[in-house]
Motif scaffolding. Structure first.
Motif, short mmCIF file in Angstrom:
data_model
loop_
_atom_site.label_atom_id
_atom_site.label_comp_id
_atom_site.label_asym_id
_atom_site.label_seq_id
_atom_site.Cartn_x
_atom_site.Cartn_y
_atom_site.Cartn_z
N VAL A 144 0.87 -1.09 0.07
CA VAL A 144 -0.09 -0.21 0.13
C VAL A 144 0.99 1.22 -0.12
CG1 VAL A 144 -1.40 1.27 1.60
CG2 VAL A 144 -2.10 -1.06 0.97
N LEU A 148 1.10 3.95 -2.91
CA LEU A 148 0.69 5.44 -2.48
C LEU A 148 1.95 6.42 -3.19
CD1 LEU A 148 -0.58 5.41 0.82
CD2 LEU A 148 -1.98 5.96 -1.26
N LEU A 168 -0.55 10.29 4.01
CA LEU A 168 -1.33 9.25 3.21
C LEU A 168 -0.62 7.90 3.57
CD1 LEU A 168 -1.80 10.91 -0.26
CD2 LEU A 168 -3.33 10.13 1.19
N GLY A 172 -2.46 5.18 5.56
CA GLY A 172 -2.84 3.95 4.67
C GLY A 172 -2.37 2.68 5.51
N THR A 194 -7.10 9.79 8.74
CA THR A 194 -6.27 9.90 7.34
C THR A 194 -6.79 11.06 6.68
OG1 THR A 194 -5.68 7.69 7.47
CG2 THR A 194 -5.10 9.17 5.50
N ALA A 221 -6.38 8.20 -0.84
CA ALA A 221 -6.43 7.15 0.64
C ALA A 221 -7.66 6.41 0.42
CB ALA A 221 -6.87 8.28 1.74
N PRO A 225 -5.22 2.52 0.35
CA PRO A 225 -5.35 1.67 1.33
C PRO A 225 -6.71 1.23 1.88
CG PRO A 225 -4.94 3.76 1.88
CD PRO A 225 -4.88 3.72 0.32
#
Length: 375
Positions: A144, A148, A168, A172, A194, A221, A225
């Motif tokens: 993840v 990102l 993030l 995540g 988040t 986001a 995740p």
């Protein structure tokens, strides 16, 4: 220039060499002129128009000629009538040239590297899944974070959008762990925190572009995740490892069926403006392969599962995996890139492997809960 400069007195009916018409103001014909210039001048024969390209005839054969001392030309020969539309000469037969063989279909990637990387990733996932579940959660969290990073990097490079990576990445990873520890409730709380962290973090920079940056951050986001938390939520069940393995197998089988059938029989484009390589025949292959694999997995791997439930599960996986693949293709087309990264030889980046897995995870989690319960 006057008429006498041509070297002979003009005569009525005489055609000038340049304008093709009778000379204006010419003296009338008479015996004196006729006797002296009888051999020098004569009426120009009327020649029919000749096409510019009369078959194999040279172009200058149709040009009018005038003989006499003025031009120092030999006596002209009478012209034969030239047909207006002569039949073209048949072309000489050309020797048959061998046509090059049609190009062979290729996968467009290093297939050997793609298979090797896929087998390696599969071994790591299966080992972590059946040995220690917490290790598998860590593998998902790492995937993840890397995903990102790839997504935010491409957004900044191609669009100038600066989605805050630090909140993030931390949020995540927290979402993935919360989904495994606290289920859906924990995942939603981590998602909300988040989003708040993204809004606050971006306030430390100038306000220009604030709205597009935080919007991209919230999208990232949710897309990476939050969807991945459904994988760790499957792991909470007693047969969680089998559920996650079923999810992975069906997605891989769907992609493989789409590729194999589309490469061999694909003719009709599925979404040419989004992904020109995908065909309707490939989609049918994905559905057939996934439904067959779903029936086997539900019958032999999932506790209390039935084969007909596997058919429905496989159909849903084929559709969601295809939509997920098209969704990321849409993002990459908007960004003007082919791959999200270069971390995985033969595959591209992590996000290029998560494209069909992420939207499929909540579909499989929900259907398994409906069919056999949360476990």
């Amino acid at each position: 220039m006057n008429d006498s400069s041509w070297g002979a007195p003009p005569q009525a009916g005489y055609w000038g060499p340049s304008d093709g018409g009778p000379v204006q103001g010419a003296a009338p014909a008479g015996p004196a002129y006729d006797a002296q210039y009888a051999q020098q001048t004569r009426p120009m024969p009327i020649v029919p128009d000749v096409p510019e390209h009369g078959g194999d005839q040279d172009d200058d054969r149709g040009a009018a000629r005038v003989s006499g001392p003025l031009f120092q030309n030999p006596p002209a020969q009478p012209y034969a009538a030239v047909p207006q539309n002569p039949e073209p000469m048949p072309d000489a037969p050309q020797p048959a040239q061998s046509q090059p063989p049609p190009p062979k279909k290729t996968a467009g990637r290093d297939l050997g590297a793609a298979i090797g990387v896929g087998v390696g990733l599969g071994a790591v996932i299966i080992a972590s899944l059946f040995v220690v579940k917490a290790v598998f959660v860590g593998v998902v969290a790492v995937a993840v974070v890397v995903g990102l990073w790839e997504l935010t990097k491409r957004l900044e490079e191609r669009k100038g959008i600066k989605a805050p990576l630090v909140p993030l990445a931390i949020g995540g990873a927290a979402m993935v762990v919360a989904g495994y520890a606290r289920g859906a409730e924990g995942a939603w709380v981590a998602m909300a925190l988040t989003a708040l962290a993204v809004l606050v973090w971006r306030m430390t920079e100038p306000p220009e572009g604030y709205l597009k940056d935080v919007t991209a951050g919230l999208f990232a986001a949710f897309y990476v995740p939050f969807l991945a938390t459904f994988v760790t939520m499957m792991l909470m069940a007693d047969d969680g490892a089998q559920r996650v393995l079923t999810f992975l197998l069906l997605t891989v089988v769907s992609d493989t069926g789409a590729y194999a059938v589309g490469w061999r029989f694909g003719r009709t484009k599925l979404a040419p403006r989004i992904s020109p390589g995908k065909t309707r025949e490939g989609l049918l292959g994905a559905v057939a392969f996934a439904m067959a694999a779903g029936a086997l997995c539900m019958q032999f791997m999932i506790e209390d599962g039935l084969w007909w439930q596997g058919l429905l599960l496989g159909l849903a996986v084929a559709v969601s995996a295809t939509l997920g693949d098209l969704g990321e293709s849409m993002i990459k087309r908007d960004l003007g890139i082919k791959d999200m990264g270069t971390l995985l030889p033969g595959h591209g980046g992590i996000m290029d492997r998560l494209d069909s897995l992420l939207p499929t995870a909540p579909v499989v989690w929900l259907l398994l809960v409906i069919f056999v319960g949360s476990g």
